[in-house]
Design a protein around this motif. Structure first.
Motif: not given
Length: 357
Positions: A167-179, A214-218, A231-242
């Motif tokens: 879970w903490d990996d989603l807070l990486s600055p590299a993922l800013a705006g990409q979640v 929330d700071q990384n949520i696009g 995510v599958k089309t590349g608009d964002y890098a990562v999503g949290v889903v089932f």
């Protein structure tokens, strides 16, 4: 003389026979009644109306298969998981549907408390592990789904960013705006994520984590399938889903990979139930549909639908390539607690994380 007498007698008989043949009266064709075989018309199996938050591509297949097996016509109306309680409450005096299909049992707990569901248990539940059963006998388990991260492999390869494993990996600055994440106000998936983090970390730490995330949520989407699409089309890098939603994108050939949080993840028990006070003429068909959906026949339709859901019925075959539940680090998810606290946690999320009044 004797021979002549015999001959005259034979001729007389022939004459009478001929006369009889010519004096028969023919019956007019208009008076002849045809022999018609009367058959009783087949009884109309009737129809059924259901509400469901599941994707239309799935529900149309399930409804078609049920119609093929029973002759019953099914109309499925999409209602998002987050809107279900409000919809049923508004229609409480005269519901327009008889069955609620799919969505997390968390929601069903709240609807049970509000008196919106009718208790009913399918006979097919004898092949469902006890841990997935409703102790109150209201909802019926039909699938299991675990929370995971769905990642666009192309984006991670191009940027050299490590794939998230916890879970903490989603807070990486590299993922800013990409979640990308769904909102618990409308999505059952998002509420399962919210309840998972609160149960995993405690409320104070969970709110701190979600404010940081929330700071990384696009984008906050309305439904988890929308998150997967982005995510599958590349608009964002990562999503949290089932897991089952992300797995379908993999089967469709998109460059995505799935990662279950190593530090623990929650899960849903997908359910179906009778809506209290549904149309009277549909009640028998509603019970028949729930029986069918909880059977191996109904749950093996997940394979054809490419829904990648794990069947709750242990006798049903699952799609190839799905991870076993025992191979995941699942938390002891308390769905009764999650159901009882849903309104409070969603309101707190909107206030504490999204900054809404």
């Amino acid at each position: 003389m004797k021979k002549q007498g015999i001959l005259l007698g034979v001729l007389a008989l022939l004459a009478l026979a001929g006369c009889s043949a010519h004096t028969q009266t023919a019956v007019p064709a208009s008076q002849i009644k045809p022999q018609v075989q009367v058959t009783e018309p087949a009884s109309d199996p009737g129809s059924l109306t259901i509400y469901s938050p599941l994707p239309e591509s799935e529900t149309s297949l399930y409804c078609s298969a049920f119609h093929k097996d029973t002759g019953i016509d099914v109309k499925c109306i999409y209602v998002s998981a987050g809107e279900t309680v409000a919809r049923l409450a508004a229609e409480q005096d005269a519901p327009k549907a008889s069955v609620l299909l799919g969505g997390s049992a968390d929601n069903y707990v709240q609807m049970r408390k509000d008196g919106l569901l009718e208790p009913y248990q399918s006979a097919e539940l004898t092949d469902v592990p006890e841990a997935y059963l409703d102790v109150y006998g209201v909802w019926n388990p039909i699938y299991i789904g675990a929370i995971c991260f769905v990642c666009n492999e192309d984006w991670f390869a191009q940027t050299g960013t490590p794939l998230p494993q916890c879970w903490d990996d989603l807070l990486s600055p590299a993922l800013a705006g990409q979640v990308v994440l769904t909102s618990p106000e409308t999505s059952g998936t998002a509420y399962t994520i919210l309840a998972t983090l609160v149960q995993l970390r405690g409320e104070t730490a969970a709110w701190d984590y979600l404010r940081a995330l929330d700071q990384n949520i696009g984008q906050y989407t309305k439904a988890s399938t929308q998150s997967v699409d982005l995510v599958k089309t590349g608009d964002y890098a990562v999503g949290v889903v089932f897991y089952h939603d992300g797995r379908r994108a993999m089967l469709d050939g998109y460059p995505v990979s799935l990662h279950i949080p190593e530090d623990g993840t929650g899960y849903e028990i997908g359910a179906c139930a009778l809506i209290r006070g549904g149309p009277r003429e549909e009640q028998q068909n509603a019970r028949q549909f729930i029986n069918w959906m909880t059977s191996p026949r109904g749950q093996e339709c997940y394979i054809e639908a490419k829904s990648c859901r794990l069947p709750a019925n242990s006798m049903a075959r699952a799609a190839d390539g799905l991870p076993a539940l025992q191979d995941m680090n699942l938390i002891a998810y308390d769905l009764e607690w999650a159901g009882r606290n849903r309104s409070r946690l969603v309101d707190t999320f909107l206030h504490e994380v999204r900054g809404e009044p």
